[in-house]
Every structure is written in C-alpha cells, then in structure tokens.
Design a protein around this motif. Structure first.
Motif, mmCIF file in Angstrom:
data_model
loop_
_atom_site.group_PDB
_atom_site.id
_atom_site.type_symbol
_atom_site.label_atom_id
_atom_site.label_comp_id
_atom_site.label_asym_id
_atom_site.label_seq_id
_atom_site.Cartn_x
_atom_site.Cartn_y
_atom_site.Cartn_z
ATOM 1 N N SER A 64 73.303 77.317 55.579
ATOM 2 C CA SER A 64 73.828 78.667 55.796
ATOM 3 C C SER A 64 73.732 79.406 54.455
ATOM 4 O O SER A 64 73.301 78.826 53.446
ATOM 5 C CB SER A 64 75.259 78.612 56.340
ATOM 6 N N GLY A 65 74.138 80.653 54.439
ATOM 7 C CA GLY A 65 74.049 81.452 53.209
ATOM 8 C C GLY A 65 74.836 80.834 52.065
ATOM 9 O O GLY A 65 74.445 80.943 50.894
ATOM 10 N N TRP A 69 74.296 80.628 47.876
ATOM 11 C CA TRP A 69 75.300 81.054 46.888
ATOM 12 C C TRP A 69 75.380 79.995 45.798
ATOM 13 O O TRP A 69 75.334 80.288 44.614
ATOM 14 C CB TRP A 69 76.686 81.116 47.546
ATOM 15 N N PHE A 91 84.507 87.483 50.856
ATOM 16 C CA PHE A 91 83.227 86.828 50.562
ATOM 17 C C PHE A 91 82.910 86.860 49.072
ATOM 18 O O PHE A 91 82.477 85.856 48.498
ATOM 19 C CB PHE A 91 82.110 87.416 51.426
ATOM 20 N N VAL A 137 78.360 91.391 46.002
ATOM 21 C CA VAL A 137 78.132 91.364 47.442
ATOM 22 C C VAL A 137 77.780 92.785 47.891
ATOM 23 O O VAL A 137 78.527 93.729 47.628
ATOM 24 C CB VAL A 137 79.379 90.834 48.190
ATOM 25 N N ASN A 139 77.281 94.018 51.079
ATOM 26 C CA ASN A 139 78.065 94.488 52.227
ATOM 27 C C ASN A 139 79.203 93.490 52.422
ATOM 28 O O ASN A 139 78.987 92.383 52.902
ATOM 29 C CB ASN A 139 77.136 94.518 53.442
ATOM 30 N N THR A 141 81.713 91.855 54.153
ATOM 31 C CA THR A 141 81.936 91.777 55.598
ATOM 32 C C THR A 141 83.415 91.770 55.976
ATOM 33 O O THR A 141 83.773 92.153 57.087
ATOM 34 C CB THR A 141 81.248 90.513 56.155
ATOM 35 N N ASP A 167 74.288 89.311 47.117
ATOM 36 C CA ASP A 167 74.485 88.733 48.450
ATOM 37 C C ASP A 167 74.344 89.875 49.443
ATOM 38 O O ASP A 167 75.130 90.824 49.422
ATOM 39 C CB ASP A 167 75.898 88.123 48.510
ATOM 40 N N VAL A 169 74.121 89.175 52.843
ATOM 41 C CA VAL A 169 74.162 88.380 54.078
ATOM 42 C C VAL A 169 74.340 89.286 55.300
ATOM 43 O O VAL A 169 73.660 89.113 56.308
ATOM 44 C CB VAL A 169 75.268 87.299 54.003
ATOM 45 N N SER A 170 75.245 90.265 55.196
ATOM 46 C CA SER A 170 75.490 91.102 56.375
ATOM 47 C C SER A 170 74.910 92.512 56.219
ATOM 48 O O SER A 170 75.164 93.379 57.034
ATOM 49 C CB SER A 170 76.994 91.174 56.668
ATOM 50 N N SER A 190 71.659 85.200 55.181
ATOM 51 C CA SER A 190 71.666 84.137 56.196
ATOM 52 C C SER A 190 71.024 84.673 57.461
ATOM 53 O O SER A 190 70.903 85.876 57.659
ATOM 54 C CB SER A 190 73.074 83.688 56.607
ATOM 55 N N GLN A 192 72.172 84.517 60.605
ATOM 56 C CA GLN A 192 73.002 84.835 61.789
ATOM 57 C C GLN A 192 73.763 86.163 61.736
ATOM 58 O O GLN A 192 74.594 86.426 62.585
ATOM 59 C CB GLN A 192 73.994 83.695 62.039
ATOM 60 N N LYS A 193 73.484 86.982 60.717
ATOM 61 C CA LYS A 193 74.220 88.253 60.657
ATOM 62 C C LYS A 193 73.264 89.381 61.056
ATOM 63 O O LYS A 193 72.784 89.377 62.181
ATOM 64 C CB LYS A 193 74.807 88.439 59.263
#
Ligand SMILES: *Cc1c(COP(=O)(O)O)cnc(C)c1O
Length: 364
Positions: A64-65, A69, A91, A137, A139, A141, A167, A169-170, A190, A192-193
């Motif tokens: 996963s993400g 990291w 996050f 980061v 976004n 989340t 990051d 991720v989202s 990742s 899945q976002k």
C-alpha cells in the motif's frame, strides 16, 4: 431500496472500482520474468509518465502507499541529516511518525487540522536549518485540505541539496499535480484512492536526485531499497513478485484516464467539490477545510453546528446502497467526509446528496 447489486463506496479509500477494471484483473496470470510482463511493464511506464507529467521513472510496487512512505523516509535522508515534515492531519502526522520510527532526525511544522501549509512557513524553516528532504501531503484526506504544492516546491527548489517529497495518495489523478513543472523529486500514491483501482499497489515518480541521495544512505532496508528497485526497473522488471493482476487493471484504467484527459478529469472532480460544498452550506453544515485550500477529491463536512448522528446517517445510507465515512481520527463524528474521487460521476454524487437529504428529513 438500492438499484445496485453492491454497496457503492463513498468512503475516501478504497473507492468504488468500475466493473470493467475489476474484470481486467481476471486475465490469465503471466510470469514476472516473462517477455509478456516486460512488455506490460514498459507500456505502464510510458502511460504512468504521461499522467504523472514527468520524465522521471515511476516505481510500481506491491504494497500500500504506506510502504513507499517508509521507502521515501529511508532512502532520502542520510545519517546526521534531517527531514522536515509538514503536519496538519492524520496522514501527514503518520508519515512524520514513520520517519522517526526509521531513526530519521525529524522536524515538523505543525498547523491546526483544517489549515494548509504556506510557502512562507517552509521558507522560514529552510533559512534556519539545512534539510535532506521536505515531506508534504498534497491532499490531506482526513481534513479535506489541499496544500499549495507548486508554491512550496518553488521554495524547496532554492535549496538544491533538499529533496521535495510529496504524498499525493488521494490527490493524484483527481486534482492538478505536475511532477516536473512543480519540481517534485518524489511523488507517491496508492492504487485505491483517486486512481480508482483495488488496493495493493503503490507508485512513485522518482527523480535522479533521489537515486543519487539513496546511494549515500546506509541501511536503506531491503523491500523498499530504491537502488534495487531502479536496477530492476531498467530491465522492465521488479525485484520481487509484483501485483500482476493490479497491473493489468492499471493499464485498463490508464487507458480510460488518458481517453478522458487529465484536465477533464481534474475539472470533473472540481465540479463535484463545488456541488458538495454548496450542498453542505445550504443544509447548515460547515466546511472543515480552510477556504481556498478545499480538496477536489474529498470534502470534510464540519458537523459541529448541526451535530447529526453520524452512525444513524451511515446506517440509513447503507440501507440505500452507499457506504459512508464517519470522520477520521481526532475529528471522527465532529466531521464526516464525502469522497468524490476516482471514477465517481456527478449523477452518482447527486444520488448520495439526495440520500443524505432524505436522512435529514427523517430526523426532523
Ligand atoms: C490513504 C492514505 C495514505 C495511506 O495509504 P495506504 O495505501 O492506505 O497505505 C497515505 N496518505 C494519504 C493522504 C492517504 O489518504
């Protein structure tokens, strides 16, 4: 009752995956040392560079993400040097904790949850102390804040020894992100976002400067050793067995995204942000994120004025086919989030908001 045969995920990850993308995973397995795999890997590199807007290589990793990291923290910071983390939500807090847990000397610039970081804050910190890397980061989340990545990148770029780690991720594939133009050395995400694939795959665009730095770092670890990953990547391969099914799905999804067009995709999400914020305000809720920095992929609704029962809301929505979020970490219940990322279309968002209206009416 719901017209769907499954619950549609309105949570900010994992998100709903379209059926044809799920089905792309069911192709017959291929060996990861085969020519067919090398071809798939090469095609993915090309398509990934086009969506990351980079000339850099893109690592594709089975984790996963969170794994990347750890990889970023381990590979980008030398012994005796420091990393600066911009912290303002669950996050960003966790990434800073990962740097510390990997023995890295970590400083943080903390802002209250819901606020964005500014380039001025970063400029001040960098003028006082030298850092091997700045980690931010894009976004956040948990709070629904999008940080000014481009403007912060301009500041970090004034310090050539400092790597800029992001990051997204989202954010990636949901909101504007220009890796090379914004001078980002490493951007990780990742599957899945906002990419709208099943979970299990992490990706990162990696600059030459990151690899140069990694060579100077002792104890890079094994699973996320960037030098090893790069050596395999040059042969269109991975050091250990990759998530091949997810890579099939990624290719199908990248084709769809390139057909939609990155800018149209960003615009679709921006429009859904506007719809969601207008809905929230007109129903008497607040918005948790600072104005001007509100995320295009997830809206964190401030529930402190209206104080609806989020458990009852989620239960009601589940009954009509939607899986809802109830807030994250220290702001659980005080907030709840509506994710409008990935492949969600405005008509589905409207169904979600209509459902929430029905719930609100039922509590009057
Ligand atoms: C979900 C999330 C992560 C963690 O990613 P995993 O793939 O769950 O490890 C990191 N950063 C942000 C901003 C996220 O939203």
């Amino acid at each position: 009752m719901s017209k769907r045969d499954h619950k549609y995920l309105v949570i900010p990850g994992p998100v709903e995956v379209r059926k044809e993308i799920l089905e792309a995973q069911t192709q017959w397995m291929i060996g990861h040392r085969s020519t067919a795999f090398a071809d798939l890997f090469a095609r993915l590199q090309d398509k990934l560079k086009r969506v990351f807007l980079t000339q850099n290589r893109v690592f594709v990793h089975g984790s996963s993400g969170t794994g990347l990291w750890e990889g970023a923290s381990r590979n980008c910071v030398r012994d005796g040097k420091k990393i600066l983390h911009l912290v303002g939500g669950a996050f960003s807090e966790r990434w800073a904790a990962i740097s510390r847990d990997n023995g890295k000397d970590t400083d943080v610039i903390e802002v209250p949850w819901g606020q964005a970081h500014t380039p001025e804050m970063v400029a001040e910190a960098l003028s006082k102390q030298s850092y091997d890397a700045v980690a931010v980061v894009h976004n956040e989340t948990s709070t629904g804040v999008t940080n000014p990545i481009q403007a912060i990148g301009e500041v970090v770029a004034r310090y050539p020894g400092t790597l800029y780690l992001v990051d997204s991720v989202s954010g990636f594939l949901g909101t504007e992100l220009r890796t090379d133009d914004w001078k980002i050395d490493l951007v990780l995400t990742s599957s899945q976002k906002a990419f709208a694939l099943p979970p299990g795959m992490a990706l990162a665009a990696i600059s030459d400067a990151v690899l140069e730095r990694a060579k100077e770092v002792k104890n890079r670890g094994y699973y996320f050793d960037f030098i090893e990953i790069e050596a395999s990547l040059k042969k269109n391969n991975t050091p250990s067995t990759p998530p091949i099914s997810l890579m099939f799905a990624a290719e199908a999804q990248l084709d769809a995204i390139l057909a939609e067009g990155l800018e149209s995709r960003w615009a679709r999400h921006a429009a859904m942000r506007a719809t969601t914020s207008d809905w929230a305000i007109s129903r008497g809720f607040g918005l948790f994120a600072q104005e001007g920095y509100r995320s295009n992929t997830v809206t964190t609704i401030d529930n402190r004025t209206k104080n609806i029962d989020v458990d009852a809301m989620a239960k009601f929505m589940s009954g009509i086919g939607f899986s809802m979020d109830k807030g994250y970490g220290q702001i659980k219940g005080k907030t709840f989030r509506i994710a409008h990322m990935g492949d969600m279309q405005p008509d589905v968002l409207q169904e979600v908001l209509d459902g929430l209206d029905e719930f609100l009416a039922s509590t009057q």
